[in-house]
Design an enzyme around this catalytic site. Structure first.
Site, mmCIF file in Angstrom:
data_model
loop_
_atom_site.group_PDB
_atom_site.id
_atom_site.type_symbol
_atom_site.label_atom_id
_atom_site.label_comp_id
_atom_site.label_asym_id
_atom_site.label_seq_id
_atom_site.Cartn_x
_atom_site.Cartn_y
_atom_site.Cartn_z
ATOM 1 N N ASP A 94 -44.887 33.326 -27.414
ATOM 2 C CA ASP A 94 -46.160 32.621 -27.344
ATOM 3 C C ASP A 94 -46.868 33.113 -26.084
ATOM 4 O OD1 ASP A 94 -48.205 30.948 -27.865
ATOM 5 O OD2 ASP A 94 -47.199 29.114 -27.235
ATOM 6 N N SER A 95 -48.180 32.973 -26.069
ATOM 7 C CA SER A 95 -48.963 33.602 -25.008
ATOM 8 C C SER A 95 -49.101 32.790 -23.730
ATOM 9 C CB SER A 95 -50.377 33.862 -25.526
ATOM 10 O OG SER A 95 -51.025 32.626 -25.793
ATOM 11 N N GLY A 96 -48.870 31.495 -23.821
ATOM 12 C CA GLY A 96 -49.089 30.657 -22.653
ATOM 13 C C GLY A 96 -50.371 29.854 -22.741
ATOM 14 N N GLY A 97 -51.182 30.115 -23.752
ATOM 15 C CA GLY A 97 -52.424 29.362 -23.923
ATOM 16 C C GLY A 97 -52.165 27.877 -24.049
ATOM 17 N N GLN A 190 -58.689 28.953 -34.043
ATOM 18 C CA GLN A 190 -58.956 27.679 -33.366
ATOM 19 C C GLN A 190 -60.116 27.004 -34.087
ATOM 20 O OE1 GLN A 190 -57.194 26.081 -31.327
ATOM 21 N NE2 GLN A 190 -55.798 27.572 -30.401
ATOM 22 N N ASP A 267 -42.924 27.090 -36.034
ATOM 23 C CA ASP A 267 -41.985 26.933 -34.920
ATOM 24 C C ASP A 267 -42.154 25.507 -34.440
ATOM 25 O OD1 ASP A 267 -44.577 27.387 -33.276
ATOM 26 O OD2 ASP A 267 -43.090 26.716 -31.826
ATOM 27 N N CYS A 305 -24.997 17.920 -45.531
ATOM 28 C CA CYS A 305 -25.177 19.089 -44.668
ATOM 29 C C CYS A 305 -23.934 19.973 -44.610
ATOM 30 C CB CYS A 305 -25.554 18.636 -43.257
ATOM 31 S SG CYS A 305 -25.929 20.000 -42.140
ATOM 32 N N CYS A 307 -23.461 22.227 -42.042
ATOM 33 C CA CYS A 307 -23.382 22.824 -40.702
ATOM 34 C C CYS A 307 -22.016 22.608 -40.041
ATOM 35 C CB CYS A 307 -24.493 22.269 -39.801
ATOM 36 S SG CYS A 307 -24.135 20.660 -39.057
ATOM 37 N N CYS A 310 -21.423 18.925 -39.027
ATOM 38 C CA CYS A 310 -21.112 17.995 -40.129
ATOM 39 C C CYS A 310 -19.780 18.297 -40.796
ATOM 40 C CB CYS A 310 -22.253 18.001 -41.149
ATOM 41 S SG CYS A 310 -23.729 17.180 -40.511
ATOM 42 N N HIS A 336 -26.861 20.834 -35.724
ATOM 43 C CA HIS A 336 -27.188 20.146 -36.982
ATOM 44 C C HIS A 336 -28.682 20.168 -37.276
ATOM 45 C CE1 HIS A 336 -27.458 17.270 -40.204
ATOM 46 N NE2 HIS A 336 -28.415 16.693 -39.512
#
Length: 374
Positions: A94-97, A190, A267, A305, A307, A310, A336
Site C-alpha cells: 500500500d502507498s501510505g495514502g 476515489q 485485503d 473448519c 485449519c 480447529c 483460524h
RNA sequence: GAGGGAGUAGUUCAGUGGUAGAGCGCCAGAUUGUGGCUCUGGAUGUCGUGGGUUCAAACCCCAUCUCUCUCC
C-alpha cells in the site's frame, strides 16, 4: 510491464461475479482472493510458513510503516521485501495514502504532497507521489499502489471532488516516477460517496491504462448498503481485463457482496486484529472465545473448519491462553481467522466455476448470525 | 506462657470520626488499505465477631476469635 497480467477466466452465469488469475513475478494468484495484511513486513502473530499453510496466495505490506521503520534503504540492502521477510509469494504494498489519513498527526496536504508527523517519534515527514514511488520501488513488491488522498466519512462534495481530482493528478505523477518494470502499479478510484465522482474517477484512471485498479476510500464508517451501491456504479466503469481491488474490506459478508459486484481482490486487517483480541469468525457468526461461557467448551472454534487450530485445540484451551496472556492464543486465533476467510474465497471461486455463486451466498447468510457481525 | 503486629472487594493493600477506595484479577464491549498481548466500560464489600462511646464509628473504648513475629 514485465511478468504481470490478468487473465479473466470466466464470469458466473448466475451472478456475473468474476473468476480470474493474476500473473506476477512471484507466482500466480487465483481470484477472487483475500490478502492477509502484514503491515510491518510480518502478518502479526504468524510465521510465513503458517501464512502459506492457511492458503494465502499474496500478502499486503505497507509503505508508510516500512518507510518510518526500518526504512526502505535497509529493506533494499536486505535484498528486497521478499527476502527480508522470508516470503517468496507475491506481495502488494500500500502507498501510505490511507495511513497518512488515519494515523499521522498534523498532516498538511498540498498539491506537492503530504507533510505529516510520524506516529512513532513525532518527527516531521513528507511524502509525495515521487517519494512514494521511490520507496515502493526499493521495497520491491509485485504490486504497488499509487499515492492517493483518502476522503473521510462523512465528506462534503467539494472535499470529495478535490481529493478525487488530486488523486488523479497524483496517479499521473506516480506513473511517471515509477521506475521498475517488474512491479505493477495500480491506480486508485476515489470520489468518496458521490456516485458521479466515482464514475468520473474510474473512467479517468482507465484512460491512463493501469495494469490494475483499486477502489479506495470505502469502509471508512459508511453504512454497508451505501458501500455496495458505490461499488455497483464503479466496477462497470473499469476495464474487464484488469483486476479490481477493493481496499480494506474484509468481513465475510462484505467479501461475498464485493465479489457479487465484480471485485477480484480484497485485503483487511480485521481477521488478524480481532483474532489477537480473542474474537473469531465461525460458520455461525462471530464468536468471542475469551468470554466466560467458553471456559468449559471443549469443541473446536468452528466445527466446519479444517485449519490447524480447529483440528487440534478447543475453545476452552484457546480461552485459557487469552486469559493467561499467552502469545499462542493470538497465533491460533489468527491461523483460524485467516483460514476462515481464505477458505471462504476458495468456496467462492469454486462456486463461480460452477455458476452458482448466489447459492453459496444464500447458504452463508442462512447460518451466519448477522446480528452480531461487524 | 509473655510481649508486639495485622484482620477492609477474589487478591495485595490505602483509608485517624462525616456518602468505603486503588492496583491486579474478574465480567463485558469495541475493532474493515493494522500505533491494538490494545482501547473503553462495568460489578464487586455484614470494613473478623459481639458490645460500648458519639448526632455520626472501618477509624475511639472493652471483650472475643483468627493469622503472624519475637522471647521463654
Amino acid at each position: 510491464m514485465k511478468n504481470f497480467s490478468f487473465e479473466l477466466i470466466k464470469t458466473c452465469a448466475a451472478s456475473g461475479a468474476r473468476r480470474g488469475r493474476v500473473h506476477t513475478p512471484h507466482g500466480d494468484i487465483e481470484t477472487p482472493c483475500y490478502m492477509p495484511v502484514g503491515t510491518q513486513a510480518t502478518v502479526k502473530a504468524m510465521t510465513p510458513e503458517a501464512v502459506k499453510d492457511v492458503g494465502a496466495q499474496i500478502i499486503l505490506s505497507n509503505t508508510y510503516h516500512l518507510h518510518l521503520r526500518p526504512g526502505e534503504a535497509l529493506v533494499k540492502e536486505a535484498g528486497g521485501l521478499h527476502r527480508f521477510m522470508h516470503w517468496d509469494r507475491p506481495i502488494l504494498t500500500d502507498s501510505g495514502g490511507f495511513q497518512v489519513f488515519s494515523l499521522a498527526g498534523l498532516r498538511k496536504i498540498s498539491e506537492e504532497g503530504v507533510k505529516f508527523r510520524s506516529h512513532i517519534d513525532g518527527s516531521s515527514r513528507f511524502l509525495s507521489p515521487e517519494t512514494v514511488m521511490q520507496i515502493e520501488n526499493d521495497l520491491g513488491a509485485d504490486i504497488i499502489m499509487q499515492f492517493d488522498e483518502c476522503s473521510p466519512y462523512p465528506c462534503d462534495r467539494t472535499t470529495a471532488e478535490n481529493a478525487m481530482l488530486r488523486t488523479l493528478r497524483w496517479a499521473e505523477r506516480c506513473k511517471r516516477a515509477h521506475a521498475r518494470e517488474d512491479q505493477a502499479l495500480f491506480g486508485i478510484v476515489q470520489g468518496a460517496f458521490e456516485k458521479d465522482l466515482r464514475i468520473e474517477s474510474a473512467r479517468a484512471l482507465t484512460d491512463m491504462d493501469f495494469p490494475g485498479y483499486s477502489i479506495g476510500g470505502l469502509s471508512v464508517g459508511e453504512p454497508k448498503p451505501q458501500m455496495y451501491e458505490l461499488l455497483e456504479v464503479t466496477t462497470p466503469e473499469l476495464p474487464r481485463d484488469k483486476p479490481r481491488y477493493l481496499m480494506g474490506v474484509g468481513t465475510p459478508d462484505c467479501l461475498l457482496e464485493g465479489v457479487l459486484r465484480g471485485v477480484d481482490m480484497f485485503d483487511c486487517v480485521l481477521a488478524t486484529r480481532i483474532a489477537r483480541n480473542g474474537t473469531v469468525f465461525t460458520t455461525d457468526g462471530r464468536l468471542v472465545v475469551k468470554n466466560a461461557r467458553y471456559a468449559r467448551d471443549f469443541a473446536p472454534l468452528d466445527e466446519e473448519c479444517d485449519c490447524y487450530t480447529c483440528r487440534n485445540y478447543s475453545r476452552a484451551y484457546i480461552r485459557h491462553l487469552f486469559k493467561a496472556g499467552e502469545i499462542l492464543g493470538a497465533h491460533l486465533a489468527s491461523v483460524h481467522n485467516l483460514r476462515f476467510l481464505l477458505r471462504l474465497m476458495e468456496k467462492v471461486r469454486a462456486a463461480i466455476d460452477a455458476d452458482n455463486l448466489p447459492q453459496l451466498v444464500r447458504d452463508f447468510y442462512a447460518r451466519y448470525d448477522m446480528s452480531r457481525n461487524f
